[in-house]
Design an enzyme around this catalytic site. Sequence first.
Site, PDB file in Angstrom:
ATOM      1  N   HIS A 287      72.993 -46.686 -37.371  1.00 13.38           N
ATOM      2  CA  HIS A 287      72.949 -46.220 -38.755  1.00 13.38           C
ATOM      3  C   HIS A 287      73.769 -44.957 -38.971  1.00 13.38           C
ATOM      4  O   HIS A 287      74.165 -44.656 -40.091  1.00 13.38           O
ATOM      5  CB  HIS A 287      71.496 -45.959 -39.176  1.00 13.38           C
ATOM      6  CG  HIS A 287      70.635 -47.180 -39.082  1.00 13.38           C
ATOM      7  ND1 HIS A 287      69.521 -47.258 -38.270  1.00 13.38           N
ATOM      8  CD2 HIS A 287      70.736 -48.391 -39.685  1.00 13.38           C
ATOM      9  CE1 HIS A 287      68.973 -48.455 -38.391  1.00 13.38           C
ATOM     10  NE2 HIS A 287      69.689 -49.156 -39.236  1.00 13.38           N
TER      11      HIS A 287
ATOM     12  N   THR B 252      66.330 -42.396 -45.414  1.00 15.44           N
ATOM     13  CA  THR B 252      66.282 -43.632 -44.640  1.00 15.44           C
ATOM     14  C   THR B 252      64.839 -44.114 -44.595  1.00 15.44           C
ATOM     15  O   THR B 252      63.909 -43.310 -44.744  1.00 15.44           O
ATOM     16  CB  THR B 252      66.776 -43.411 -43.199  1.00 15.44           C
ATOM     17  OG1 THR B 252      65.989 -42.375 -42.587  1.00 15.44           O
ATOM     18  CG2 THR B 252      68.241 -43.004 -43.167  1.00 15.44           C
TER      19      THR B 252
ATOM     20  N   HIS C 289      73.474 -33.737 -42.184  1.00 18.66           N
ATOM     21  CA  HIS C 289      72.071 -33.347 -42.307  1.00 18.66           C
ATOM     22  C   HIS C 289      71.595 -32.713 -41.007  1.00 18.66           C
ATOM     23  O   HIS C 289      71.688 -33.329 -39.938  1.00 18.66           O
ATOM     24  CB  HIS C 289      71.194 -34.564 -42.620  1.00 18.66           C
ATOM     25  CG  HIS C 289      71.410 -35.116 -43.992  1.00 18.66           C
ATOM     26  ND1 HIS C 289      71.019 -36.397 -44.361  1.00 18.66           N
ATOM     27  CD2 HIS C 289      71.974 -34.550 -45.096  1.00 18.66           C
ATOM     28  CE1 HIS C 289      71.341 -36.584 -45.635  1.00 18.66           C
ATOM     29  NE2 HIS C 289      71.916 -35.485 -46.097  1.00 18.66           N
TER      30      HIS C 289
ATOM     31  N   HIS D 128      72.796 -35.373 -37.992  1.00 15.07           N
ATOM     32  CA  HIS D 128      73.474 -36.655 -38.163  1.00 15.07           C
ATOM     33  C   HIS D 128      74.341 -36.601 -39.411  1.00 15.07           C
ATOM     34  O   HIS D 128      74.339 -35.606 -40.139  1.00 15.07           O
ATOM     35  CB  HIS D 128      72.471 -37.812 -38.231  1.00 15.07           C
ATOM     36  CG  HIS D 128      71.568 -37.756 -39.429  1.00 15.07           C
ATOM     37  ND1 HIS D 128      70.305 -37.188 -39.402  1.00 15.07           N
ATOM     38  CD2 HIS D 128      71.735 -38.179 -40.712  1.00 15.07           C
ATOM     39  CE1 HIS D 128      69.752 -37.278 -40.599  1.00 15.07           C
ATOM     40  NE2 HIS D 128      70.607 -37.871 -41.413  1.00 15.07           N
TER      41      HIS D 128
ATOM     42  N   HIS E  41      76.380 -38.794 -42.855  1.00 13.36           N
ATOM     43  CA  HIS E  41      76.534 -39.916 -43.787  1.00 13.36           C
ATOM     44  C   HIS E  41      77.959 -39.864 -44.323  1.00 13.36           C
ATOM     45  O   HIS E  41      78.456 -38.789 -44.662  1.00 13.36           O
ATOM     46  CB  HIS E  41      75.519 -39.821 -44.933  1.00 13.36           C
ATOM     47  CG  HIS E  41      74.094 -39.884 -44.468  1.00 13.36           C
ATOM     48  ND1 HIS E  41      73.396 -41.073 -44.364  1.00 13.36           N
ATOM     49  CD2 HIS E  41      73.249 -38.913 -44.052  1.00 13.36           C
ATOM     50  CE1 HIS E  41      72.167 -40.825 -43.911  1.00 13.36           C
ATOM     51  NE2 HIS E  41      72.063 -39.507 -43.708  1.00 13.36           N
TER      52      HIS E  41
END
Length: 302
Positions: free
Chosen positions: A100, A244, A157, A132, A134
Amino acid sequence: MFSIGYCCLLALCGCTLAYIEIPEAYLTAIRQDRADEQAAGEYNYDEQGDDWTGTCQSGENQSPIDLIYEDSKIVAIPRLRFNYYDQALQTPLVITNNGHTANMVIPQTRGGQRPSINGSLLPGNFEVQSVHFHWGSRETKGSEHAINFQRYDVEMHIVHKNTIYDTMGEATMHPDGLAVLGVMFRAVDRQTSQHYGLNKIFNQLPRIVQYGSNATITGRLTVGQLLGNIVTGEFFTYNGSLTTPDCAEAVTWTVFPDVLDYPRRQIAKLWNLRDSRQKPLIDNYRSIQDTNNRDVYYRTIQ
């Protein structure tokens, strides 16, 4: 500490056999993070999360949202305090393609402290857990939050857990459980970057193209280096959720309007990653959610 073949021990694919020293506590944290990710169940970004169920569908305090300066409450907010953010972390660090995102669990510093944040409107002291990203694609912007109706190429994040809770799982069950810092990246055409800490992460992305693969990061790295040169004295803050599944409404968000310029050639490495279906891992952002009359606060530098 002890020597292990971490690729074999973690049963991750796509890496060559290497024997390195990783503290048992860090290995345990990586295993727990992986278990938490698997507990979320199977999901993808084919519909930008609009097909997710449960709290993702029924929640009233969901994230991300469009952060609009004119609609925010501009009030006197204490500064955000960063503790041990300038202290070198224990290395090696492990970055993983979990299907992801590119995710890195953050260990203690070399001095044994855990970097944390407090102040602002945070309801407690929050220890850093992981970082992580996006992102979009060659054609799309991929930040989750929008700032004054504008979205950016990448949103990073940095996830923190309230110290009063023992685990991330427990923290997600409480509205004061988590605090996440959101940092926007703008792709620029310059070839080099002085953002040393981010370079150490992005330089390893070609090694984690395949789902489940991981790579190690050595040398000196601090959490503070991940923030680059952005101004941290101005920010939006509001109560929201994880972006998420299961979209737990447990997050105090702090999103910085100052944007970090980062080389397009580095950001492009994210577009090469693959998800668990062997499809390109692109556009891994959730669609904008309704604010539902929540208060969004904005701190200015006095």
